[in-house]
Enzyme design. Structure first.
Site, PDB file in Angstrom:
ATOM      1  N   HIS A  23     -32.202 -42.060  12.242  1.00 35.68           N
ATOM      2  CA  HIS A  23     -31.412 -41.683  11.762  1.00 35.68           C
ATOM      3  C   HIS A  23     -31.123 -40.770  10.782  1.00 35.68           C
ATOM      4  O   HIS A  23     -30.031 -40.223  11.285  1.00 35.68           O
ATOM      5  CB  HIS A  23     -31.261 -42.722  10.347  1.00 35.68           C
ATOM      6  CG  HIS A  23     -29.727 -43.252  10.202  1.00 35.68           C
ATOM      7  ND1 HIS A  23     -28.553 -44.234   9.985  1.00 35.68           N
ATOM      8  CD2 HIS A  23     -28.972 -42.738   9.589  1.00 35.68           C
ATOM      9  CE1 HIS A  23     -27.694 -44.341   9.579  1.00 35.68           C
ATOM     10  NE2 HIS A  23     -27.215 -42.929   9.588  1.00 35.68           N
ATOM     11  N   LYS A  51     -30.720 -47.564  13.963  1.00 35.72           N
ATOM     12  CA  LYS A  51     -31.179 -46.611  14.071  1.00 35.72           C
ATOM     13  C   LYS A  51     -32.417 -46.976  12.796  1.00 35.72           C
ATOM     14  O   LYS A  51     -32.128 -48.041  12.153  1.00 35.72           O
ATOM     15  CB  LYS A  51     -30.318 -45.280  12.896  1.00 35.72           C
ATOM     16  CG  LYS A  51     -29.251 -45.015  14.155  1.00 35.72           C
ATOM     17  CD  LYS A  51     -28.287 -44.150  13.621  1.00 35.72           C
ATOM     18  CE  LYS A  51     -26.510 -44.541  14.464  1.00 35.72           C
ATOM     19  NZ  LYS A  51     -25.946 -45.634  14.087  1.00 35.72           N
ATOM     20  N   ASP A  70     -22.358 -49.532  17.508  1.00 29.91           N
ATOM     21  CA  ASP A  70     -23.491 -48.662  17.206  1.00 29.91           C
ATOM     22  C   ASP A  70     -23.357 -49.307  15.796  1.00 29.91           C
ATOM     23  O   ASP A  70     -22.504 -49.122  14.633  1.00 29.91           O
ATOM     24  CB  ASP A  70     -22.757 -46.708  16.709  1.00 29.91           C
ATOM     25  CG  ASP A  70     -23.691 -46.412  16.180  1.00 29.91           C
ATOM     26  OD1 ASP A  70     -24.322 -46.473  16.806  1.00 29.91           O
ATOM     27  OD2 ASP A  70     -23.477 -46.188  14.365  1.00 29.91           O
ATOM     28  N   TYR A 118     -26.739 -50.039   7.506  1.00 30.13           N
ATOM     29  CA  TYR A 118     -25.637 -50.071   7.242  1.00 30.13           C
ATOM     30  C   TYR A 118     -25.251 -52.115   6.463  1.00 30.13           C
ATOM     31  O   TYR A 118     -24.642 -52.145   6.090  1.00 30.13           O
ATOM     32  CB  TYR A 118     -24.819 -50.565   9.029  1.00 30.13           C
ATOM     33  CG  TYR A 118     -24.805 -49.022   9.698  1.00 30.13           C
ATOM     34  CD1 TYR A 118     -25.115 -47.331   8.388  1.00 30.13           C
ATOM     35  CD2 TYR A 118     -24.077 -48.560  10.574  1.00 30.13           C
ATOM     36  CE1 TYR A 118     -24.668 -46.303   9.095  1.00 30.13           C
ATOM     37  CE2 TYR A 118     -23.959 -47.665  11.612  1.00 30.13           C
ATOM     38  CZ  TYR A 118     -24.324 -46.014  10.441  1.00 30.13           C
ATOM     39  OH  TYR A 118     -23.900 -45.206  10.906  1.00 30.13           O
TER      40      TYR A 118
HETATM   41  P1  NDP Z   1     -13.941 -43.016  11.261  1.00 33.42           P
HETATM   42  O1  NDP Z   1     -14.217 -41.300  12.099  1.00 33.42           O
HETATM   43  O2  NDP Z   1     -14.361 -43.546  12.531  1.00 33.42           O
HETATM   44  O3  NDP Z   1     -12.901 -43.272  10.473  1.00 33.42           O
HETATM   45  C1  NDP Z   1     -13.230 -44.274   9.924  1.00 33.42           C
HETATM   46  C2  NDP Z   1     -11.962 -44.582   9.071  1.00 33.42           C
HETATM   47  O4  NDP Z   1     -11.160 -44.469  10.031  1.00 33.42           O
HETATM   48  C3  NDP Z   1     -11.456 -45.572   8.848  1.00 33.42           C
HETATM   49  O5  NDP Z   1     -11.517 -45.097   7.140  1.00 33.42           O
HETATM   50  C4  NDP Z   1     -10.672 -45.618   9.404  1.00 33.42           C
HETATM   51  O6  NDP Z   1      -9.782 -47.083   8.297  1.00 33.42           O
HETATM   52  C5  NDP Z   1      -9.445 -45.342  10.379  1.00 33.42           C
HETATM   53  N1  NDP Z   1      -8.892 -45.323  11.174  1.00 33.42           N
HETATM   54  C6  NDP Z   1      -9.695 -45.844  12.304  1.00 33.42           C
HETATM   55  N2  NDP Z   1      -9.407 -45.481  13.535  1.00 33.42           N
HETATM   56  C7  NDP Z   1      -7.590 -45.171  12.921  1.00 33.42           C
HETATM   57  C8  NDP Z   1      -6.218 -45.108  13.477  1.00 33.42           C
HETATM   58  N3  NDP Z   1      -5.954 -45.464  15.021  1.00 33.42           N
HETATM   59  N4  NDP Z   1      -5.322 -44.909  12.687  1.00 33.42           N
HETATM   60  C9  NDP Z   1      -5.859 -44.429  11.548  1.00 33.42           C
HETATM   61  N5  NDP Z   1      -6.647 -44.697  10.790  1.00 33.42           N
HETATM   62  C10 NDP Z   1      -8.141 -44.786  11.331  1.00 33.42           C
HETATM   63  O7  NDP Z   1     -16.061 -42.469  10.117  1.00 33.42           O
HETATM   64  P2  NDP Z   1     -17.129 -43.547  10.609  1.00 33.42           P
HETATM   65  O8  NDP Z   1     -17.598 -42.730   9.242  1.00 33.42           O
HETATM   66  O9  NDP Z   1     -17.123 -44.888   9.710  1.00 33.42           O
HETATM   67  O10 NDP Z   1     -17.636 -43.066  11.375  1.00 33.42           O
HETATM   68  C11 NDP Z   1     -17.970 -44.000  12.949  1.00 33.42           C
HETATM   69  C12 NDP Z   1     -18.941 -44.339  13.105  1.00 33.42           C
HETATM   70  O11 NDP Z   1     -20.082 -42.872  13.928  1.00 33.42           O
HETATM   71  C13 NDP Z   1     -19.723 -45.232  12.071  1.00 33.42           C
HETATM   72  O12 NDP Z   1     -19.253 -46.493  12.394  1.00 33.42           O
HETATM   73  C14 NDP Z   1     -21.066 -45.609  12.338  1.00 33.42           C
HETATM   74  O13 NDP Z   1     -20.969 -45.527  13.554  1.00 33.42           O
HETATM   75  C15 NDP Z   1     -21.956 -43.894  13.066  1.00 33.42           C
HETATM   76  N6  NDP Z   1     -21.378 -42.615  12.072  1.00 33.42           N
HETATM   77  C16 NDP Z   1     -23.223 -42.289  11.900  1.00 33.42           C
HETATM   78  C17 NDP Z   1     -23.624 -41.404  10.828  1.00 33.42           C
HETATM   79  C18 NDP Z   1     -25.007 -40.617  10.921  1.00 33.42           C
HETATM   80  O14 NDP Z   1     -24.920 -40.179   9.544  1.00 33.42           O
HETATM   81  N7  NDP Z   1     -25.579 -41.025  12.643  1.00 33.42           N
HETATM   82  C19 NDP Z   1     -23.197 -41.129  10.251  1.00 33.42           C
HETATM   83  C20 NDP Z   1     -21.463 -41.417  10.307  1.00 33.42           C
HETATM   84  C21 NDP Z   1     -20.992 -42.153  10.940  1.00 33.42           C
HETATM   85  P3  NDP Z   1      -9.330 -48.977   8.898  1.00 33.42           P
HETATM   86  O15 NDP Z   1     -10.574 -49.171   8.764  1.00 33.42           O
HETATM   87  O16 NDP Z   1      -9.543 -49.051   7.550  1.00 33.42           O
HETATM   88  O17 NDP Z   1      -8.383 -49.065  10.456  1.00 33.42           O
END
Ligand code: NDP
Length: 260
Positions: free
Chosen positions: A96, A63, A33, A38
């Protein structure tokens, strides 16, 4: 659409996103995604092309950004996304954010894109019930997906029920609340009980609500951890305990008050 995909928000468009997407595909993820805003569609496309995984085995979503909606250039923006992703179709194209005064017109363009075959599915993101109702009243095609922030601190049961009643698949954005949900004591205790990690508990909770999820991590061990949610089940009682954490608390913007 895979129940569990990989999100690439905030991963820079260089070797970082290429390595991350390649790792995710190697580990077994088949949903990726991204979004125009992004800024990493090019790296995502390169990683997919070089992964050796056939394109048709990958569910790729992107998006349209709000500026392109406001400037009335959604068809052009879609073509540019395809060009950056180096593909001739996406599996899912989404609005989006529901930009006031714009999203109905944009949805009509999305319908045309869907009918062209260049987007296998079309959907929306960050839509509340009232946005969805407006779309449904003014269009031919029901959005196939609504990607919204969703985790135990923001359950939105009415939105989920509405989507399910209309055949709209919910997909959890920020399913880990960008890491914040993982320090919740209840989630941590549940992880101990099931011999799983807090992230696995929360992602399994999504699955049991029939909400697809797209966690993001740049760490290979976490990318592996996050997909290991298909070998256990949270009891009904524990699902209710997790549901009860709901505070309507967001990490992202509110769909009626965003400023982009
Ligand atoms: P997430 O809720 O997926 O959390 C990501 C964070 O959690 C990062 O800091 C990552 O750190 C950490 N993390 C991931 N896995 C673990 C784990 N197993 N243990 C501990 N920490 C962990 O955040 P996002 O906001 O990135 O959401 C995910 C996806 O959703 C986005 O990438 C995007 O594709 C989508 N999205 C869509 C939106 C929209 O408006 N449509 C808005 C927000 C997100 P690290 O990378 O350092 O491991």
């Amino acid at each position: 659409m895979p129940w569990l995909g990989y999100g690439v928000f905030k991963i820079p468009d260089d070797h970082h996103v290429e390595h991350a997407v390649q790792a995710a595909l190697e580990i077994g993820y088949r949903g990726i995604d991204t979004a125009t805003v992004y800024g990493n569609e090019r790296g995502v496309g390169k990683a997919i092309r070089e992964s050796g995984v056939p394109r048709e085995h990958i569910f790729l979503s992107t998006k349209v950004w709000t500026d392109d909606m406001r400037k009335n250039r959604v068809p052009e923006a879609f073509e540019e996304s395809l060009e950056r992703l180096q593909t001739d179709y996406v599996d899912l194209y989404m609005i989006h954010w529901p930009v006031k005064g714009c999203y109905i017109e944009t949805w009509q363009v999305m319908e045309a894109i869907y009918l062209s075959g260049c987007a296998k599915a079309i959907g929306v993101s960050n839509c509340l019930v009232h946005h969805l109702e407006t779309v449904l009243h003014n269009s031919e095609i029901v959005p196939m997906v609504n990607q919204v922030e969703f985790h135990p601190l923001l359950v939105q049961p009415e939105l989920l029920k509405f989507c399910q009643s209309q055949g709209i698949q919910m997909q959890a954005a920020s399913p880990l609340m960008r890491g914040h949900i993982l320090t919740e004591v209840t989630v941590q205790k549940m992880a101990e009980k099931y011999y799983k990690t807090p992230a696995q508990i929360v992602l399994r909770w999504d699955l049991q609500h029939e909400v697809a999820a797209i966690p993001k991590s740049v760490h290979v061990d976490r990318i592996v951890e996050n997909i290991k949610i298909f070998d256990f089940e949270i009891s009904e009682e524990d699902m209710k305990i997790l549901d009860a954490l709901d505070e309507g608390k967001r990490i992202g913007s509110h769909p009626d008050h965003f400023t982009y």
